[in-house]
Design an enzyme around this catalytic site. Structure first.
Site, short mmCIF file in Angstrom:
data_model
loop_
_atom_site.label_atom_id
_atom_site.label_comp_id
_atom_site.label_asym_id
_atom_site.label_seq_id
_atom_site.Cartn_x
_atom_site.Cartn_y
_atom_site.Cartn_z
N GLU A 11 0.83 -1.21 0.00
CA GLU A 11 0.00 0.00 0.00
C GLU A 11 0.86 1.26 0.00
OE1 GLU A 11 -3.19 0.18 -0.43
OE2 GLU A 11 -3.40 -2.01 -0.47
N ASP A 62 3.60 -4.12 -5.80
CA ASP A 62 4.09 -5.44 -5.38
C ASP A 62 5.61 -5.50 -5.48
OD1 ASP A 62 1.56 -6.36 -4.87
OD2 ASP A 62 1.37 -7.53 -6.72
#
Length: 474
Positions: A333, A415
């Site tokens: 995030e 990611d």
């Protein structure tokens, strides 16, 4: 005067000016293009009803086609090889059953919605609602003084939009009840009660009505005051309102539905603060919300101004994941923040809103469009905006592919950022657990994914971070 002659006239005026400016030339070009678009689109007797109804039917058929393509993936007996050792086969079949139930239910809802939309189009539902929301005192007040004319127009537009929103929400209540208390209950996700459902509905209608009144009021006032030159003013208002909403939503709006509790001191809080400090994330607040009162689904997000950020964790996320998994998920995030994904998406959104306003300017005076929907004497700008949105349906569907493509790219980058921080294995474990807990399908048709998914599918995300290799090495 034809659009071409109008454009030539504007050019001649600029040429006669001693020192023409770049801005005046740009305005000239803009108005010339707008005039040309207005002329093309405003054809007397043009069958706008048939066109917009056709767009609605086409969108419905497109959705059915994509769901049909997805069906074979919802009938598979075994999970993908990369996930075989991580996913229980009974849980896998339960996830597919959940997806099938949601798919057929979505088809029922979309069929009903299409039928309602077509009836509204055929029987001039918007015109009828506009007339019944125009109370006698509005005309009297507008006639008494010109300074009240704009106020009554704004009030009428707000009442009309609230009536339309109320109608839309009311006819969806049976479907929302079935989704929450039958489908979600069947698969163990629902934690809500009928009381919470009703209270949330009333809060949403009240809050939505308030915010909508502000937006509609400002929009109508700008269009009334600035006429054909409204584009930049409306765009500026859109930007300001969006920034305000992003700022107040977590602190003023979400607490109306969830209880915000500061994350208690301990190992998890310390690790989150250390993660934030390591990448200079300006973390000021760290909350857990009681999402479990309504559902067992989980999530996490950050919010706030550039210099004052907060992180919100669903209590279901904290409960169901290990601390290493939680830190890895937050690493993902915060990767969005570190790589300015929110800023990029905001810029794209602002650019698209400006483009849409430019197109709307070509529709706002379209007599044939209003006349087709039985607006003969009045041409309310708010109705024009609704009809414009319907007419823009095919373009919106095409743009969905592009926006989802950008979003999936951002997810891959986030990611990769978490992987660079050393969280690849824990992120993979966390993603698998999220999909398992939420009963998410693991395989999808490529076209279905391109249109519906803003996130890459799980298998692709695991492959991108070399999860299998990392798992073997550990």
């Amino acid at each position: 005067m034809s659009p071409g002659l109008c454009f030539l006239k504007e050019i001649s005026v600029i040429q006669a000016t001693p020192k023409p400016t770049t801005r005046s030339f740009a305005n000239c070009c803009k108005m010339g293009i707008l005039q040309h678009l207005m002329h093309i689109l405003d054809i007397p007797g043009f069958p706008w009803k048939i066109v917009i109804a056709g767009f609605s039917i086409g969108k419905y058929a497109w959705d059915l086609y994509l769901r049909r393509r997805q069906v074979p993936y919802l009938l598979r007996e075994k999970p993908p090889a990369i996930l075989a050792e991580h996913v229980d086969e009974k849980k896998y079949q339960k996830a597919l059953s959940y997806a099938r139930d949601k798919s057929w239910f979505s088809t029922i809802v979309s069929t009903f919605t299409l039928a309602v939309d077509l009836l509204i189009i055929k029987y001039d539902g918007l015109s009828y609602l506009w007339n019944i929301t125009k109370f006698p005192w509005m005309d009297k007040l507008a006639a008494s003084s010109s300074r009240f004319s704009l106020s009554t127009s704004i009030t009428h537009s707000c009442v009309f939009m609230f009536g339309l929103t109320l109608f839309s929400r009311l006819i969806q209540i049976p479907f929302n009840l079935y989704s929450t208390f039958v489908i979600e209950e069947k698969y163990g996700f629902n934690k809500s009660t009928l009381k919470i459902f009703v209270i949330d509905l009333l809060k949403e209608l009240s809050l939505g009505g308030l915010l909508m009144s502000v937006v509609v009021g400002v929009f109508v006032k700008i269009l009334t005051k600035f006429g054909d030159n409204f584009i930049m003013y409306a765009w500026g208002a859109y930007i300001v309102f969006g920034l305000i909403l992003q700022t107040i939503a977590p602190s003023l709006i979400m607490p109306l539905f969830y209880k915000f509790t500061p994350l208690e001191n301990g190992s998890l809080r310390t690790q989150i603060e250390e993660l934030a400090a390591s990448i200079n994330f300006p973390l000021k607040k760290l909350y857990v919300i009681d999402a479990s009162r309504r559902s067992t689904h989980s999530n996490a997000f950050f919010y706030g101004l550039p210099w004052n950020k907060g992180i919100v964790l669903f209590d279901t996320l904290v409960k169901n994941h290990t601390e290493p998994e939680l830190i890895a998920i937050l690493g993902h995030e915060l990767g969005h923040w570190y790589m300015s994904h929110n800023l990029i998406n905001t810029i794209i959104d602002y650019g698209m809103s400006l483009f849409h306003l430019f197109l709307f300017a070509a529709f706002i005076r379209n007599n044939s469009l209003y006349t087709s929907f039985n607006f003969i004497t009045e041409k309310p700008v708010i109705v024009g905006l609704l009809l414009f949105s319907d007419a823009l349906g095919p373009l919106s569907s095409i743009l969905t592919f592009a926006s989802n493509k950008v979003s999936r790219l951002c997810e891959y980058q986030a990611d990769a950022f978490a992987k660079q921080l050393g969280y690849a294995k824990d992120l993979g474990d966390g993603l698998i657990r999220i999909h398992d807990d939420n009963l998410s399908p693991l395989e999808f048709d490529s076209l279905y994914t391109s249109y519906y998914h803003s996130h890459p599918i799980l298998v692709d995300r695991l492959n991108a971070i070399d999860y299998t290799t990392l798992k073997k090495n550990n």
